[in-house]
Scaffold this active site. Structure first.
Site, PDB file in Angstrom:
ATOM      1  N   TYR A  46     -54.355   3.254 -54.205  1.00 25.23           N
ATOM      2  CA  TYR A  46     -54.703   4.094 -55.539  1.00 25.23           C
ATOM      3  C   TYR A  46     -54.883   3.520 -56.643  1.00 25.23           C
ATOM      4  CZ  TYR A  46     -54.676   7.413 -51.712  1.00 25.23           C
ATOM      5  OH  TYR A  46     -54.862   8.209 -50.349  1.00 25.23           O
ATOM      6  N   HIS A  64     -45.832   8.969 -48.606  1.00 22.08           N
ATOM      7  CA  HIS A  64     -46.230   7.299 -47.587  1.00 22.08           C
ATOM      8  C   HIS A  64     -44.994   6.839 -47.054  1.00 22.08           C
ATOM      9  CE1 HIS A  64     -50.397   7.310 -50.004  1.00 22.08           C
ATOM     10  NE2 HIS A  64     -50.419   7.710 -48.718  1.00 22.08           N
ATOM     11  N   LYS A  77     -45.452  13.761 -42.367  1.00 26.32           N
ATOM     12  CA  LYS A  77     -45.766  12.855 -40.963  1.00 26.32           C
ATOM     13  C   LYS A  77     -44.665  11.916 -40.782  1.00 26.32           C
ATOM     14  CE  LYS A  77     -49.365   9.572 -39.876  1.00 26.32           C
ATOM     15  NZ  LYS A  77     -50.511   8.626 -40.182  1.00 26.32           N
ATOM     16  N   HIS A 124     -59.701  15.098 -45.870  1.00 26.73           N
ATOM     17  CA  HIS A 124     -58.783  13.918 -46.438  1.00 26.73           C
ATOM     18  C   HIS A 124     -59.293  13.448 -47.618  1.00 26.73           C
ATOM     19  CE1 HIS A 124     -55.045  12.196 -44.523  1.00 26.73           C
ATOM     20  NE2 HIS A 124     -55.560  10.983 -44.987  1.00 26.73           N
ATOM     21  N   ARG A 135     -57.261  15.052 -50.574  1.00 31.91           N
ATOM     22  CA  ARG A 135     -56.003  14.442 -50.662  1.00 31.91           C
ATOM     23  C   ARG A 135     -55.932  13.139 -51.442  1.00 31.91           C
ATOM     24  NH1 ARG A 135     -50.725  13.447 -48.346  1.00 31.91           N
ATOM     25  NH2 ARG A 135     -50.524  11.252 -47.571  1.00 31.91           N
ATOM     26  N   ARG A 173     -51.831  16.827 -46.185  1.00 35.73           N
ATOM     27  CA  ARG A 173     -52.690  16.365 -45.006  1.00 35.73           C
ATOM     28  C   ARG A 173     -53.027  17.865 -44.241  1.00 35.73           C
ATOM     29  NH1 ARG A 173     -48.083  12.765 -44.795  1.00 35.73           N
ATOM     30  NH2 ARG A 173     -48.723  10.512 -45.023  1.00 35.73           N
TER      31      ARG A 173
END
Length: 331
Positions: free
Chosen positions: A304, A295, A192, A269, A272, A166
């Site tokens: 995905y 995630h 994150k 993004h 990514r 990210r």
């Protein structure tokens, strides 16, 4: 429902935001918390004719389940489901904080409905060979650039396209974040929500990073590449910042002539998402994608795989032989 009815909501909101600040959220996230909390408080105050107090002076015992349901119904009317869902989560966290602090005895938010929001669809670069075209174009220093630094630009693209980082993760990298023995090289990422993860990198990415750091020594001297220093810097040798990184990626898109293949609003993004989509296309499972992308939920990674399966079915459906079979009489 409460233990301290004299506490006012405005003060409690500020205490909550101060507590959240220790987790180092972005300024945008903190601003969103404040906006969602204040917007619903204003609706509570507007609904209570018997309360002449301004919204920030409301007592905490005004926030009953019934009142919160009514306020959220009004809050939701003009807003998208994603915005309502985000506000609900903010208020849920706020009440959980109040319970932990002993200000209220319980959290009323489970009694307040919230919309289900679909997970965002991946937005990879369009075109089968677009990532390769982008890398090849950026690797060439163009005379039109005032101060070309293809080694640095290529390092940014490689980390996004081949490690799925990210924007915030790229900016947080240190020189020492790239570690490991030959054949076992990796990037240690501060993910994150403070979740660390490790992403393996292959020889090609490692070679690009080595070349970038060598070019940086030439530009700024060996002391500029200390292990605790930022991995990515601007053309003045200063740590690369959010706006500078976004501009760098957009300029790479322009130089490669692929602007029309970048999904709207995706920018960095999209790189990514391209990394994750190609993982799924090449057979990676949702659990592997989840670990590599950092995630918090397996459902985010599953999107995905679902998108890839849909693309594969569309490709099969487009096969001319299938159309020919459909046209045969008697079958």
């Amino acid at each position: 429902m409460h233990d301290k009815p004299d506490e006012v909501v405005g003060t409690l909101i500020e205490e909550f935001l101060t507590a959240r600040a220790t987790r180092k959220p972005s300024p945008h996230t903190l601003a969103a918390y404040r906006r969602d909390l204040n917007a619903v408080v204003a609706l509570v105050a507007a609904d209570d004719d018997a309360t002449p107090l301004p919204p920030h002076r409301l007592p905490v015992d005004a926030l009953s389940p019934r009142v919160m349901r009514a306020a959220f119904a009004r809050f939701a009317a003009p807003r998208a489901a994603a915005s309502v869902h985000r506000a609900w989560s903010t208020w849920n966290s706020f009440f959980m904080f109040l319970v932990a602090e002993g200000v209220v005895a319980g959290n009323p938010m489970p009694a307040v409905g919230r919309p289900r929001t679909p997970l965002p669809r991946p937005k990879p670069l369009r075109g089968e060979d677009t990532p390769e075209e982008l890398l090849a174009a950026v690797a060439r220093a163009e005379g039109r650039q005032r101060d070309p630094w293809p080694e640095r630009d290529l390092a940014v693209l490689a980390l996004a396209l081949c490690a799925g980082l990210r924007l915030s993760e790229l900016l947080a990298l240190r020189v020492s974040s790239v570690a490991g023995r030959d054949g076992e090289r990796r990037v240690d990422v501060a993910g994150k929500g403070g979740r660390p993860r490790t992403v393996p990198i292959e020889t090609g990415v490692d070679r690009v990073l080595v070349g970038y750091l060598a070019s940086r020594r030439v530009r700024f001297g060996g002391r500029s590449v200390r292990p605790d220093g930022p991995l990515l810097v601007d053309r003045a040798g200063e740590p690369l910042r959010r706006g500078g990184l976004q501009y760098l990626v957009e300029s790479c898109f322009r130089r490669a002539g692929i602007g029309d293949r970048v999904p709207r609003g995706a920018r960095l993004h999209a790189l990514r998402h391209t990394f994750a989509t190609r993982l799924a296309e090449d057979g990676a499972g949702a659990a592997e994608i989840m670990r590599l992308l950092g995630h918090a939920s397996l459902a985010s990674s599953q999107t995905y795989i679902e998108v890839t399966a849909g693309q594969q079915r569309a490709a099969v459906a487009a096969n001319r032989t299938n159309r020919a079979l459909s046209g045969l009489r008697g079958f």
